[in-house]
Write a protein that holds these residues in place. Structure first.
Motif, PDB file in Angstrom:
ATOM      1  N   SER A 114      14.157-103.117 -19.216  1.00  0.00           N
ATOM      2  CA  SER A 114      13.299-103.942 -20.049  1.00  0.00           C
ATOM      3  C   SER A 114      11.879-103.415 -19.905  1.00  0.00           C
ATOM      4  CB  SER A 114      13.365-105.407 -19.621  1.00  0.00           C
ATOM      5  OG  SER A 114      12.433-106.168 -20.370  1.00  0.00           O
ATOM      6  N   ALA A 115      11.385-102.746 -20.943  1.00  0.00           N
ATOM      7  CA  ALA A 115      10.071-102.111 -20.881  1.00  0.00           C
ATOM      8  C   ALA A 115       8.945-103.118 -20.678  1.00  0.00           C
ATOM      9  CB  ALA A 115       9.816-101.296 -22.140  1.00  0.00           C
ATOM     10  N   GLY A 116       9.173-104.371 -21.017  1.00  0.00           N
ATOM     11  CA  GLY A 116       8.144-105.388 -20.844  1.00  0.00           C
ATOM     12  C   GLY A 116       8.192-106.084 -19.502  1.00  0.00           C
ATOM     13  N   ASP A 117       9.108-105.683 -18.623  1.00  0.00           N
ATOM     14  CA  ASP A 117       9.288-106.334 -17.330  1.00  0.00           C
ATOM     15  C   ASP A 117       8.782-105.428 -16.211  1.00  0.00           C
ATOM     16  OD1 ASP A 117      10.652-108.471 -15.603  1.00  0.00           O
ATOM     17  OD2 ASP A 117      11.588-106.606 -14.892  1.00  0.00           O
ATOM     18  N   THR A 118       7.821-105.898 -15.443  1.00  0.00           N
ATOM     19  CA  THR A 118       7.190-105.103 -14.391  1.00  0.00           C
ATOM     20  C   THR A 118       8.207-104.627 -13.360  1.00  0.00           C
ATOM     21  OG1 THR A 118       5.161-106.366 -14.706  1.00  0.00           O
ATOM     22  CG2 THR A 118       5.361-105.133 -12.656  1.00  0.00           C
ATOM     23  N   GLU A 119       9.116-105.490 -12.948  1.00  0.00           N
ATOM     24  CA  GLU A 119      10.108-105.109 -11.932  1.00  0.00           C
ATOM     25  C   GLU A 119      11.042-104.022 -12.462  1.00  0.00           C
ATOM     26  OE1 GLU A 119      13.734-107.195  -9.459  1.00  0.00           O
ATOM     27  OE2 GLU A 119      11.955-108.414  -9.908  1.00  0.00           O
ATOM     28  N   SER A 120      11.504-104.171 -13.689  1.00  0.00           N
ATOM     29  CA  SER A 120      12.395-103.185 -14.306  1.00  0.00           C
ATOM     30  C   SER A 120      11.701-101.829 -14.433  1.00  0.00           C
ATOM     31  CB  SER A 120      12.839-103.688 -15.681  1.00  0.00           C
ATOM     32  OG  SER A 120      13.774-102.829 -16.274  1.00  0.00           O
ATOM     33  N   MET A 121      10.457-101.823 -14.871  1.00  0.00           N
ATOM     34  CA  MET A 121       9.724-100.569 -15.021  1.00  0.00           C
ATOM     35  C   MET A 121       9.385 -99.960 -13.655  1.00  0.00           C
ATOM     36  SD  MET A 121       9.789 -99.927 -18.161  1.00  0.00           S
ATOM     37  CE  MET A 121       8.557 -98.690 -18.525  1.00  0.00           C
TER      38      MET A 121
END
Length: 186
Positions: A135-142
């Motif tokens: 999820s490009a909008g999720d800090t943890e995912s990025m």
């Protein structure tokens, strides 16, 4: 407007402006040359979004780009006797497939690598339909993706496709600001 001691005190106690404002003096300062991953097309540290209608072979063209960068070979090499193709700078590549599935992705990279006689040690890494997704909008995912890239010293990341990693955001809406901010951060 009249400048008073109170106005001056207010200006002096405000936090410094975080923006860096440039002038024409900055324009004329020497800068180091761009480092091209794909000469004239993709500079190191850049974010590019490639788009096209379904069925226009954009995934295949970008997969070929990834293989060529991983191997340090020219990209889009025409038939023998013509121009040598577009120069690339060799570096590890990561491909994230959210479109085609593992079997098709394995087969495509096998065909592209075999057509160039690449050894299995060529630094091309890929994931197909990984869970959890990205999820490009999720800090943890990025952050997790950044860690994967740093661990492999990735120079080129290709994500197929933007629509899947941007969640429910309409590509032409303000909702895309958060996914795009995540991609720019990366």
């Amino acid at each position: 407007a009249r400048t008073t001691p109170a106005t001056i005190a207010t200006l002096l106690t405000q936090p410094q402006d975080p923006w860096q404002i440039f002038t024409l003096e900055d324009v004329f300062e020497p800068r180091p040359p761009l480092v091209w991953v794909v000469k004239g097309i993709l500079a190191e540290g850049s974010l590019s979004i490639w788009y096209g209608a379904p069925g226009t072979l954009k995934s295949m063209i970008l997969a070929e780009m990834g293989v060529c960068v991983a191997a340090g070979k020219p990209w889009l090499t025409p038939p023998a006797g013509l121009e040598p193709g577009i120069l690339t700078t060799q570096g590890p590549v990561m491909w994230l497939d959210f479109d085609n599935g593992a079997r098709r992705t394995h087969e495509r990279f096998a065909a592209l690598a075999r057509s160039r006689n690449l050894p299995a040690s060529t630094p091309l890494y890929y994931a197909s339909m990984p869970e959890p997704g990205l999820s490009a909008g999720d800090t943890e995912s990025m952050g997790a993706l950044a860690n994967r890239m740093v661990a492999r010293d990735i120079k080129l990341l290709i994500v197929d496709n933007l629509g899947v990693i941007s969640g429910e955001s309409d590509e032409n809406s303000a909702e895309m600001q958060k996914p795009m901010a995540g991609l720019r951060w990366l």
